[in-house]
Design an enzyme around this catalytic site. Structure first.
Site, PDB file in Angstrom:
ATOM      1  N   SER A  68      65.055   2.405  43.783  1.00 37.34           N
ATOM      2  CA  SER A  68      63.617   2.374  43.488  1.00 37.34           C
ATOM      3  C   SER A  68      62.900   3.703  43.709  1.00 37.34           C
ATOM      4  O   SER A  68      61.752   3.842  43.284  1.00 37.34           O
ATOM      5  CB  SER A  68      62.938   1.309  44.334  1.00 37.34           C
ATOM      6  OG  SER A  68      63.198   0.053  43.779  1.00 37.34           O
ATOM      7  N   LYS A  71      61.511   5.284  40.703  1.00 38.54           N
ATOM      8  CA  LYS A  71      60.323   4.720  40.047  1.00 38.54           C
ATOM      9  C   LYS A  71      59.097   5.627  40.135  1.00 38.54           C
ATOM     10  O   LYS A  71      58.244   5.601  39.246  1.00 38.54           O
ATOM     11  CB  LYS A  71      59.976   3.357  40.660  1.00 38.54           C
ATOM     12  CG  LYS A  71      61.027   2.294  40.375  1.00 38.54           C
ATOM     13  CD  LYS A  71      60.756   1.024  41.179  1.00 38.54           C
ATOM     14  CE  LYS A  71      61.812  -0.027  40.914  1.00 38.54           C
ATOM     15  NZ  LYS A  71      61.668  -1.194  41.808  1.00 38.54           N
ATOM     16  N   TYR A 198      66.496   1.697  32.642  1.00 36.79           N
ATOM     17  CA  TYR A 198      66.073   1.399  34.023  1.00 36.79           C
ATOM     18  C   TYR A 198      67.278   1.403  34.984  1.00 36.79           C
ATOM     19  O   TYR A 198      67.242   2.044  36.040  1.00 36.79           O
ATOM     20  CB  TYR A 198      65.348   0.050  34.038  1.00 36.79           C
ATOM     21  CG  TYR A 198      65.027  -0.474  35.424  1.00 36.79           C
ATOM     22  CD1 TYR A 198      63.908  -0.026  36.124  1.00 36.79           C
ATOM     23  CD2 TYR A 198      65.850  -1.410  36.036  1.00 36.79           C
ATOM     24  CE1 TYR A 198      63.625  -0.507  37.395  1.00 36.79           C
ATOM     25  CE2 TYR A 198      65.574  -1.896  37.301  1.00 36.79           C
ATOM     26  CZ  TYR A 198      64.457  -1.437  37.981  1.00 36.79           C
ATOM     27  OH  TYR A 198      64.196  -1.908  39.248  1.00 36.79           O
ATOM     28  N   TYR A 250      57.151  -1.336  49.582  1.00 36.79           N
ATOM     29  CA  TYR A 250      56.994  -2.745  49.191  1.00 36.79           C
ATOM     30  C   TYR A 250      55.971  -3.434  50.081  1.00 36.79           C
ATOM     31  O   TYR A 250      54.984  -2.816  50.456  1.00 36.79           O
ATOM     32  CB  TYR A 250      58.344  -3.468  49.199  1.00 36.79           C
ATOM     33  CG  TYR A 250      59.336  -2.748  48.342  1.00 36.79           C
ATOM     34  CD1 TYR A 250      59.141  -2.676  46.968  1.00 36.79           C
ATOM     35  CD2 TYR A 250      60.417  -2.101  48.894  1.00 36.79           C
ATOM     36  CE1 TYR A 250      60.019  -1.989  46.168  1.00 36.79           C
ATOM     37  CE2 TYR A 250      61.306  -1.405  48.093  1.00 36.79           C
ATOM     38  CZ  TYR A 250      61.093  -1.359  46.733  1.00 36.79           C
ATOM     39  OH  TYR A 250      61.952  -0.668  45.948  1.00 36.79           O
ATOM     40  N   VAL A 268      66.783   0.326  47.596  1.00 35.11           N
ATOM     41  CA  VAL A 268      67.710  -0.617  48.234  1.00 35.11           C
ATOM     42  C   VAL A 268      69.050  -0.003  48.650  1.00 35.11           C
ATOM     43  O   VAL A 268      69.819  -0.657  49.339  1.00 35.11           O
ATOM     44  CB  VAL A 268      68.058  -1.861  47.386  1.00 35.11           C
ATOM     45  CG1 VAL A 268      66.978  -2.887  47.441  1.00 35.11           C
ATOM     46  CG2 VAL A 268      68.450  -1.502  45.992  1.00 35.11           C
TER      47      VAL A 268
END
Ligand code: GLN
Length: 314
Positions: A68, A71, A198, A250, A268
């Site tokens: 992530s 991102k 992605y 998060y 992760v």
């Protein structure tokens, strides 16, 4: 603080070893089978100052995939491609309070756009916006962006992690098809093609040093600290930094903002990219995660460092 660098040099190995014990409280991610192979007791850090000096400790040579963390960069690339207005018709600006892969809110609110670009649904929507004639072109542009920012043209996709996620990403597939239904992914967009880009950007392999050098550019408002060249427009870095504070960890972002007070983005695989504005870019890896999906030992180490050196921006 003129002496801070030398104090850091002295204290970093000790703080790292004190934090390493927290790895045993976490668990390596298994939902992407290949990630389960990571060493759960590992903890590494790299800190780079604006001059480019590097401090490292622990397992800083460990390679891992960005997951992530990528991102925030695809967000900046999409903003550079299309501008703010177009991007934020497809994705919102608010934290969810839910897990990073949650579907819940997509059905609960109108319009059904993802709450923010750092949850999976939001990042998939952002990935669909990237310019390029083919999926290969779009991913090529993402990889080129990382090559340009790190100055390391050898950065590549970890093929095993990419394949592993592609095979098992049932949840992300559901999210993406839901987005297609809601017309967040537009008519011309092929869901599998977007997912492929992605999965690839999530599987780009790095080490802590790469994260530190990327973070250092954000710490310097998007300009290369060595040359002064603006690599990413300042406004887009500002937007991204704000998301890092509100959503980067998060639904533990509020907690991290209170305890460490630094813009950060986790993945992760156990990576965390963070920075002290105007001073340091920081990359951390600790594959064992807490229930929110953040590195247990990595979070502890950053909280300790921030407290010791008074780094909170708040
Ligand atoms: N590739 C991962 C996924 O989509 C990224 C999630 C993460 O790092 N939190 O599930």
């Amino acid at each position: 603080m003129p002496n801070e660098w030398s104090q850091l040099q002295v204290k970093l190995p000790q703080l790292l070893e004190e934090s390493r014990v927290y790895a045993s409280r976490g668990k390596v991610a298994e939902y992407i089978p290949e990630l389960a192979l990571a060493p759960s007791g590992a903890l590494g850090i790299a800190i780079m100052n604006m001059k480019g000096d590097l401090l490292t400790a622990g397992d800083c040579r460990l390679s891992f995939t960005m997951q992530s963390i990528s991102k925030i960069f695809t967000l900046m690339l999409a903003l550079m491609d299309l501008g703010e207005e177009a991007v934020f018709t497809k994705v919102g600006k608010e934290p969810t309070g839910d897990d990073f892969n949650s579907m819940l809110k997509l059905e609960l609110v109108e319009p059904g756009i993802p709450f923010n670009p750092l949850i999976n649904a939001g990042a998939i929507a952002v990935t669909s916006l990237l310019r390029g004639a083919t999926p290969a072109d779009r991913f090529g542009r993402v990889l080129d962006f990382f090559h340009m920012l790190t100055g390391d043209d050898s950065l590549q996709v970890n093929e095993a992690v990419y394949q592993s996620e592609k095979r098992t990403a049932h949840r992300n597939r559901s999210l993406a098809y839901f987005l297609k239904e809601n017309e967040v992914l537009d008519e011309q967009t092929d869901v599998e093609e977007v997912l492929d880009v992605y999965f690839r950007h999530c599987a780009i392999e790095v080490n802590c040093r790469h994260l530190a050098s990327l973070a250092r550019i954000l710490a310097n408002q998007g300009a290369d600290p060595a040359t002064g060249r603006q690599l990413i427009p300042r406004r887009y870095v500002q937007i991204t930094k704000t998301f890092m504070i509100s959503c980067g960890m998060y639904n533990a972002s509020g907690e991290f903002a209170i305890q460490a007070g630094l813009p950060a983005k986790s993945g992760v695989s156990g990576g965390i990219l963070t920075f002290v504005p105007g001073r340091y870019g920081i990359g951390v890896v600790g594959p064992a995660l807490n229930s929110k999906g953040n590195s247990t030992a990595g979070v502890h180490l950053l909280e300790q460092l921030s407290r010791t050196f008074d780094w909170s921006i708040f």
